[in-house]
Structures are given as C-alpha cells and as structure tokens.
Design an enzyme around this catalytic site. Structure first.
Site, PDB file in Angstrom:
ATOM      1  N   CYS A 197      -3.993  12.267  -2.881  1.00  0.00           N
ATOM      2  CA  CYS A 197      -3.593  11.449  -2.083  1.00  0.00           C
ATOM      3  C   CYS A 197      -1.735  11.654  -2.291  1.00  0.00           C
ATOM      4  O   CYS A 197      -0.827  11.423  -1.488  1.00  0.00           O
ATOM      5  CB  CYS A 197      -3.526  12.430  -0.452  1.00  0.00           C
ATOM      6  N   TYR A 198      -1.627  10.832  -3.379  1.00  0.00           N
ATOM      7  CA  TYR A 198      -0.213   9.355  -3.729  1.00  0.00           C
ATOM      8  C   TYR A 198       0.244  10.119  -4.312  1.00  0.00           C
ATOM      9  O   TYR A 198       1.311   9.423  -4.629  1.00  0.00           O
ATOM     10  CB  TYR A 198      -1.162   8.360  -4.202  1.00  0.00           C
TER      11      TYR A 198
ATOM     12  N   HIS B 100      -5.996  16.684   1.128  1.00  0.00           N
ATOM     13  CA  HIS B 100      -6.242  16.003  -0.398  1.00  0.00           C
ATOM     14  C   HIS B 100      -5.325  17.186  -0.204  1.00  0.00           C
ATOM     15  O   HIS B 100      -4.059  17.277  -1.072  1.00  0.00           O
ATOM     16  CB  HIS B 100      -6.926  15.931  -0.838  1.00  0.00           C
TER      17      HIS B 100
ATOM     18  N   ASP C 265      -9.364  14.836  -3.684  1.00  0.00           N
ATOM     19  CA  ASP C 265      -8.602  13.316  -4.374  1.00  0.00           C
ATOM     20  C   ASP C 265      -9.320  13.139  -5.223  1.00  0.00           C
ATOM     21  O   ASP C 265      -8.185  12.731  -5.939  1.00  0.00           O
ATOM     22  CB  ASP C 265      -9.723  12.407  -3.414  1.00  0.00           C
TER      23      ASP C 265
ATOM     24  N   ASP D 114      -5.891   8.456  -7.123  1.00  0.00           N
ATOM     25  CA  ASP D 114      -6.380   9.957  -6.261  1.00  0.00           C
ATOM     26  C   ASP D 114      -5.491  10.864  -5.417  1.00  0.00           C
ATOM     27  O   ASP D 114      -4.116  10.549  -5.624  1.00  0.00           O
ATOM     28  CB  ASP D 114      -6.762   8.866  -4.540  1.00  0.00           C
TER      29      ASP D 114
ATOM     30  N   HIS E 253       0.901  -1.209  -0.238  1.00  0.00           N
ATOM     31  CA  HIS E 253       0.003   0.351  -0.187  1.00  0.00           C
ATOM     32  C   HIS E 253       1.033   1.294  -0.243  1.00  0.00           C
ATOM     33  O   HIS E 253       2.002   1.447   0.907  1.00  0.00           O
ATOM     34  CB  HIS E 253      -1.042   0.372   1.424  1.00  0.00           C
TER      35      HIS E 253
ATOM     36  N   ASP F 112     -10.654  19.095   0.472  1.00  0.00           N
ATOM     37  CA  ASP F 112     -10.305  19.093   1.733  1.00  0.00           C
ATOM     38  C   ASP F 112      -8.698  19.455   2.506  1.00  0.00           C
ATOM     39  O   ASP F 112      -8.098  19.063   1.057  1.00  0.00           O
ATOM     40  CB  ASP F 112     -10.845  17.164   2.269  1.00  0.00           C
TER      41      ASP F 112
ATOM     42  N   ARG G  35      -2.997   1.429  -4.528  1.00  0.00           N
ATOM     43  CA  ARG G  35      -2.292  -0.354  -4.660  1.00  0.00           C
ATOM     44  C   ARG G  35      -3.353  -0.253  -5.792  1.00  0.00           C
ATOM     45  O   ARG G  35      -3.870  -0.300  -6.621  1.00  0.00           O
ATOM     46  CB  ARG G  35      -3.691  -1.147  -3.322  1.00  0.00           C
TER      47      ARG G  35
ATOM     48  N   LYS H 281      -6.326  -0.356  -8.046  1.00  0.00           N
ATOM     49  CA  LYS H 281      -7.370   0.644  -7.215  1.00  0.00           C
ATOM     50  C   LYS H 281      -7.364   1.950  -8.187  1.00  0.00           C
ATOM     51  O   LYS H 281      -6.873   2.130  -9.348  1.00  0.00           O
ATOM     52  CB  LYS H 281      -7.086   1.090  -5.785  1.00  0.00           C
TER      53      LYS H 281
HETATM   54 ZN   LIG Z   1      -7.258  10.280  -0.909  1.00  0.00          ZN
END
Ligand SMILES: [Zn+2]
Length: 367
Positions: free
Chosen positions: A278-279, A332, A322, A276, A227, A329, A270, A273
């Site tokens: 934040c990654y 993120h 995201d 997003d 992850h 938010d 992952r 998936k």
């Molecule tokens: Zn995220």
C-alpha cells in the site's frame, strides 16, 4: 506466480542474494544474461519475476465482484462502508474500466450515508474518513447526478464543527474525535476543489509544517513518528494549497528515498519497518507531488523495482496483497494499483488519487 514457503532465515538469505545479483548485474533486464548469473542458484528461481506482468483482467474481475456486493461484502467494515466502494471503484477506473454502469447503485447507497458530510454507513454520525472516500467515489463517477449529490453548505458546516479547539489549523476526524493530519488533508483538498469557505484553510499549512519530524517525514500529530500515510496527507495538502515550501522538502526527500527498500523494491511506511504494497501509493505519490510542486524535475524512485514488487504481490486470481504470504484485499489492490499507475503515466491525480480527467470535470462543475 510462485509461492515458496521458507523460514525467515532462508528468506533473508534469498533477499541478500537478490540484492547482490541486482547490484552486480544491472543488465538483468537486458537480453544477455551473464553466465555467472545463470549459474547462481537463486537466479533461476527469481528470473521469472522479471517477466511478470500486471494481471489486469484478473484484478478487474476481483474488484467487480466486490463492488457489486455492496451491503454484503462490506459488513465486516461497518464504520468504513464508503471505503469499500471507493477502493474497488478507484482500482477499476485505474484499469480503464467503464465505471458509469455502477452509478445508480453507488449513488443510492451513498445517499443513505449522507448527512452534510458522510457517515461510515447508513444512520451513522458524520466522520471525515468516510466523507473523503464518499466524495472521491462521487468524483470518479463524475456525472451531473453524482456531483449534484454533494451538499456543499452541509460539508462546510461539518468541517467547521470538527475544527480542533486546541490547535489552529488542525482538525478532528469527527466531533469530539481524534486530531491528526488525515483530517487536515481531507478538509484542505475538499475546500479547494469544492470552493468552500477559504477561511477553513487558515493556519493549516503552519500546522502541517509543525508536524514535520527530525527525520524529514511527517507524523500524525506534532512530535510523533514520521509515517508514510501522514507524510502523504501533509505534503499533498500543502501542494494543493500551493504551500509546499512551508516544509523542508530536501529533508522530506531524504527521508522518502530511504523508504524504498533495496532488497524488495517496495516501500516501507516508517524507518525499520517491513515493506508493504500500500505504500507504493502513500510513499510513491510523494515523488509525484514533489514534481508537481516544482521541487523535483524528474522521478527519483526506482520504478522498475517498485513494479517488480507489486507484480510479486498479485494474487493469481486477482487482487493485490500487502506482501507475499498474505491474502489480497481491496485496500491493497487500490493502493498497489494507484502507486503502479503513478509510475506509468499522467492518468491518476496524485493529490486526490482519482483520475485527472475526473478532477477536471469536478473543477469545471464547481466553477
Ligand atoms: Zn498496507
């Protein structure tokens, strides 16, 4: 910014078209756009994406508003209140805002959460996650008063109390809490920079190495799925200890490059998936760490594609989400901007995710 409502099927068709267009015309960034591309019905819609920019002023306004509302705006995250300080504060510092003006208010608040480590809010038990976000906020402020607030003896005591009784080198997030790689990461990087008892690091590198999976990433605990967040924590802790070679870095890199999605340009966390924002940090920073450890000597992620994805994830009035269709938010916004910044320059430290100049100040202070 254009927001389009489409069915999933339509969205997939557009993504395929974009991937196809980008593959065929690497020159999409250049002045001359081939006629064939101009004729493509999807190009007109997506061409402006290449002209988007980081909405710096809007993000500053967005984060300032949230940071100044400590107490009210963070009620919804009752056990993670110091995070609600760190996220907007870190975003503002990345955007080169002067954050010293918030010092008094933040110190006053964090003092109420402090025991030795920090709780998730005033009168709460010590927990490693808010301890991490509180300490990072104090690092970002980087003043004698902010660093003077750190109780090193108390932290040491707290870290000893959360050693995993079942596994050498592993830590629990709080007394009697869950064990995972986040806990090991937080203890390791804080022991190193605050010059705490080095015995706290015993067995950590071996434990992290045992959590590398068959895919090459790192899982939360041994035998769990690789992850992005845990891979970052595990590898950053190893790099911080100068022990990056304890894991198979080639395998890690192989897993990592496959996390940047061809169609969207952003990262997923992952295998199989969705992307997003934040990654952009959790996965993106591993590329910088691989360079910091000396394993790589060049940036191997597609920076242009990642930036384009982050541009698409901006709220026109500030804040990052995201993925398109979600609301912005501060979490993120912080990690979107952190990932963005790491592709650009040497401003941000990829182990601690605070500015390098702050890390220098902290290191000198605790010499
Ligand atoms: Zn995220």
């Amino acid at each position: 910014m254009k927001q389009v409502n489409r069915t999933q099927n339509e969205q997939n068709q557009v993504h395929s078209a974009i991937a196809f267009i980008r593959k065929q015309y690497e020159c999409i960034e250049s002045e001359e756009v081939p006629q064939e591309l101009l004729d493509n019905k999807y190009y007109k819609e997506y061409e402006p994406l290449d002209k988007l920019e980081l909405l710096t002023d809007q993000h500053i306004k967005y984060c300032t508003k949230r940071l100044l509302n400590i107490g009210y705006s963070i009620l919804y995250l009752d056990v993670g209140q110091p995070w609600c300080i760190y996220w907007p504060l870190n975003a503002l510092s990345i955007l080169q805002e002067d954050v010293s003006k918030y010092e008094h208010k933040i110190l006053q608040y964090l003092e109420k959460c402090k025991i030795g480590g920090f709780g998730g809010g005033p009168y709460q038990y010590e927990h490693l996650a808010p301890t991490y976000s509180s300490l990072l906020s104090l690092f970002i402020i980087a003043s004698p008063a902010s660093l003077g607030m750190i109780d090193r003896k108390g932290l040491e005591k707290f870290f000893w109390s959360v050693q995993d009784p079942n596994e050498k080198g592993s830590y629990l997030m709080h007394v009697n809490g869950e064990a995972d790689i986040r806990a090991v990461y937080i203890v390791v990087i804080m022991v190193v920079i605050l010059k705490l008892d080095p015995k706290l690091l015993d067995g950590c590198a071996e434990y992290i190495a045992s959590c590398q999976t068959y895919e090459g990433g790192i899982g939360a605990v041994r035998y769990s799925e690789a992850h992005g967040g845990y891979a970052f924590c595990g590898y950053a802790a190893l790099v911080c200890m100068g022990k990056a070679h304890y894991i198979d870095q080639e395998k890690l890199l192989n897993w990592l490059v496959n996390r940047q999605m061809e169609k969207e340009g952003g990262f997923n966390g992952r295998t199989n998936k969705v992307v997003d924002a934040c990654y952009s940090f959790w996965q993106g920073a591993i590329f910088n760490l691989l360079q910091l450890s000396g394993y790589l000597n060049e940036q191997l992620m597609n920076v242009y594609e990642l930036k384009t994805y982050i541009h698409m994830c901006q709220n026109p009035t500030g804040g990052i989400f995201d993925k398109p269709s979600k609301s912005p938010d501060t979490y993120h916004t912080c990690y979107g901007l952190s990932g963005y910044s790491l592709t650009d320059n040497n401003f941000q430290n990829p182990i601690y995710n605070v500015p390098n100049k702050c890390i220098d100040f902290v290191q000198k202070f605790f010499q």
